[in-house]
Design an enzyme around this catalytic site. Structure first.
Site, short mmCIF file in Angstrom:
data_model
loop_
_atom_site.label_atom_id
_atom_site.label_comp_id
_atom_site.label_asym_id
_atom_site.label_seq_id
_atom_site.Cartn_x
_atom_site.Cartn_y
_atom_site.Cartn_z
N THR A 155 0.82 -8.44 14.11
CA THR A 155 0.88 -7.39 12.97
C THR A 155 1.32 -7.62 11.28
OG1 THR A 155 2.77 -5.30 13.00
CG2 THR A 155 3.95 -7.56 12.36
N LYS B 216 3.54 -6.64 4.10
CA LYS B 216 3.29 -5.62 3.63
C LYS B 216 3.07 -4.92 4.83
CE LYS B 216 0.21 -3.63 2.53
NZ LYS B 216 -0.52 -3.41 3.90
N THR C 219 1.01 -1.05 -0.20
CA THR C 219 -0.01 0.21 -0.09
C THR C 219 0.76 1.39 0.02
OG1 THR C 219 0.24 0.02 1.92
CG2 THR C 219 -2.16 -0.93 1.29
N ASN D 14 -0.64 10.31 6.14
CA ASN D 14 -1.90 9.71 7.04
C ASN D 14 -3.09 11.39 6.85
OD1 ASN D 14 -0.71 7.40 8.12
ND2 ASN D 14 0.27 8.08 7.99
N GLU E 159 5.50 3.82 7.57
CA GLU E 159 5.50 5.21 6.54
C GLU E 159 6.60 7.01 6.85
OE1 GLU E 159 1.06 4.63 5.96
OE2 GLU E 159 1.39 5.34 7.68
N SER F 287 -8.11 10.23 -0.30
CA SER F 287 -8.04 11.48 -0.69
C SER F 287 -6.98 10.68 -2.22
CB SER F 287 -8.39 12.62 -0.48
OG SER F 287 -6.82 12.44 -0.49
#
Lengths: 407, 407
Positions: free
Chosen positions: B190, B179, B153, B402, B276, B407
């Protein structure tokens, strides 16, 4: 009960002063002092972190052992935490300095510090700062406001308030100031907050009132999940309002605690809304929980979630993250029964009902979330308990402020 | 034991395929499938979040009740979480589709999803995706690598590895892909991780091996403190290596678990380092703890602290934040006994000794912290237990990713 933009000097007989002692910041005041004309009974709550800063250790002893206190000295810039015996000696030296100049016992002097961990305070500058402040002590409004400004670190606005109410025809006032705005997390009293009141009240009930109020206020604030080494709330009462001493849980006590809650709730919302880098206050209300403890855990879990906080920053009604954060709170509930609402000055909207989307308008939700104070309300339909927690969004500026705080 | 850049197709008899099913992303593959020529015993660990996604509920039942499994279908983009009965029906329909095409029981088909919470998956596209993948199933290296890419992702790199070792002269292989990279936090298995092995091993010992390995690996990773609704680790063993079946805790079992740990540790470090927005892998080692549980709590508390994470981003040796995070971990230790070191490819430095600064060079510390993999080592001198946790720095890009993920 009347709320007004007062501070620590609003209650009778309380004086404040501040000065630029040059401890870390340049061109701004970084020390403050509070002094009461009359001796005060005092209550305090302190960080639960086992790494306790020297001033916390000092104050815990004073609050427990001294029959009365009369002054508080605060510095911003250096926390005096992880500083060993030398750090504790610096607290003592600060108290001695006040004692000599003011002619009060050193056991009547409290100290508090906020800022970088692991550095010794420049004790000469601290003592010189005390010398500069004493002649400036004033019971005027401005002195209180300036003191609130002097204790700021990454705070962007000073935080202070006062409330007046009547007990047996006498006007009683509670005033307070505090500073945030990082390393702030539930499960302790939290950050630095100084409360003064002219109420006549026993030390026992003052302590109980503070403990009770802290549970619903400071312990429900989270900026970043980090419990600081220095968190301190001090409440001093000098009895100068002349009311009959509050020494049992009667109507007067109820009035007192209601006023104290008002002051603390205001200060907490200011701390949360002014969290490091924050653009919005996030209020999380859990209703319909089976127990108070469940409601508290759920509210804190949501308000602490980085993913919820970033979604609020993005004005994004990403309700899955809220339900997810409730799911790992360690509380038993049925996700498929939950209703969730968002509310702000721009309106209120039901986002999920019985655990699934209501098919709400994303546009409307975004508009409601585009506000500097946003409330998420979750009804878990398990009982009648509720709790409210306060936090803020997680922004680019939080990272910026904290990636290089020391330089 | 040999480690190599393999994946889920490295073990004998395992096939993989991927496709661009157009679920959410454009112009990239977003579905993957794993298939074993022979039926497999299977073990799984799943999120502890009480909000469990539909595929988690489906897989938990299959892993518990099915004697064997033979296929896994994964999609990225939509998590199929908080989707009620309809979401669960979609899992079933996916399994039915595989069952019909491949001629295997629907109870032999596992499913997994990752992405946005609260939306239904487009089941027609999922089923069409299965149809596209079946003819492409291959046991070649490239098919495994492509599958690892299809399940990403916000991951920036695919994560896969394989290890081979000998049992009684037979070569046994364990391969895996996973991932990350947000909503990742200890206290559960996890995220999504798929492990395949040709080892012959009983379901009982396979389950025990996975449980044991997960404690030291996936449960020690935190990107942002949020425990996802979808976390899943699946381990399938088809026995095609031809080794004598591992059915007791003998030397063969020890070899197997050592290889499994190697695969899982590698994947975990990749997940943490590719968190991230991350620019660095943060490894936290606690040594000298009184108990294993204490060591785990201390390591997790440090690796989860936003203030520690932002300091690492700023290459700032702000050790006070590390000691502070240890202090609120809920573990008894003496802060004034702690030694702390930073280590990276650029060197090693002792920062504090017995709780106070060693007077280290800030310049040297910054140089050590300027690395894409940084280790903090804290010795609490209370005993002999140790633990290692993995996380990453907290950066501007985490917030960016985040604040507007949907969107």
């Amino acid at each position: 009960m009347e709320t007004f933009k007062g501070s620590v000097t609003s209650a009778k007989g309380f004086y404040a002063a501040s000065t630029a002692a040059g401890i870390k910041y340049k061109d701004r005041s970084d020390m403050a002092m509070i002094y009461s004309k009359e001796p005060c009974v005092c209550a305090g709550t302190f960080t639960t972190n086992i790494v306790k800063a020297a001033p916390v250790k000092w104050d815990m002893r004073i609050v427990e052992e001294s029959p009365f206190v009369q002054a508080v000295v605060v510095n911003a810039g250096i926390a005096n935490a992880c500083t060993g015996e030398e750090g504790l000696a610096h607290c003592w030296e600060t108290a001695q300095t006040v004692s000599k100049i003011m002619g009060i016992p050193e056991e009547a002097v409290l100290v508090a510090s906020t800022g970088v961990i692991g550095m010794q305070v420049p004790i000469d500058k601290i003592c010189a700062g005390v010398g500069q402040m004493v002649p400036k002590l004033s019971d005027g409004k401005e002195a209180g406001t300036k003191a609130a400004r002097a204790i700021m670190t990454t705070d962007t606005v000073p935080k202070h308030i006062a409330v007046s109410f009547k007990i047996d025809g006498r006007t009683v006032t509670i005033g307070g100031m505090c500073k945030g705005s990082g390393m702030i997390h539930p499960n302790m009293c939290t950050m630095l907050s100084f409360l003064t009141t002219d109420a006549a009240i026993s030390k026992e009930l003052l302590t109980e009132a503070l403990k009770e109020s802290v549970q619903e206020t400071y312990n429900m604030v989270s900026v970043d999940g980090d419990t600081s080494t220095n968190d301190t709330v001090l409440l001093m009462a000098n009895g100068m309002a002349g009311n009959p001493v509050i020494d049992k849980k009667d109507e007067s006590y109820e009035k007192f605690i209601q006023a104290l809650d008002t002051v603390n709730t205001y200060l907490c919302k200011r701390i949360a809304g002014d969290g490091e880098g924050a653009t919005a206050l996030l209020e999380v209300k859990i209703i319909g929980a089976a127990t108070k403890s469940d409601a508290v855990k759920l509210a804190k879990s949501v308000v602490t979630s980085n993913l919820v906080k970033t979604a609020i920053y993005g004005h994004d009604a990403n309700w899955g993250r809220i339900l997810c954060a409730m799911g790992y709170a360690g509380v038993d509930f049925d996700p498929e029964q939950v209703d969730l609402y968002f509310e702000s000055a721009n309106g209120k909207i039901k986002i999920i009902e019985d655990g699934v989307s209501t098919g709400y308008s994303e546009e409307e939700a975004t508009q409601i979330l585009t506000s500097d104070a946003v409330t998420a309300i979750a009804d878990v339909k398990m009982g009648k308990a509720s709790a409210t927690a306060w936090g803020c969004d997680l922004t680019h500026d939080y990272v910026k402020i904290n990636a290089d705080y020391r330089s």
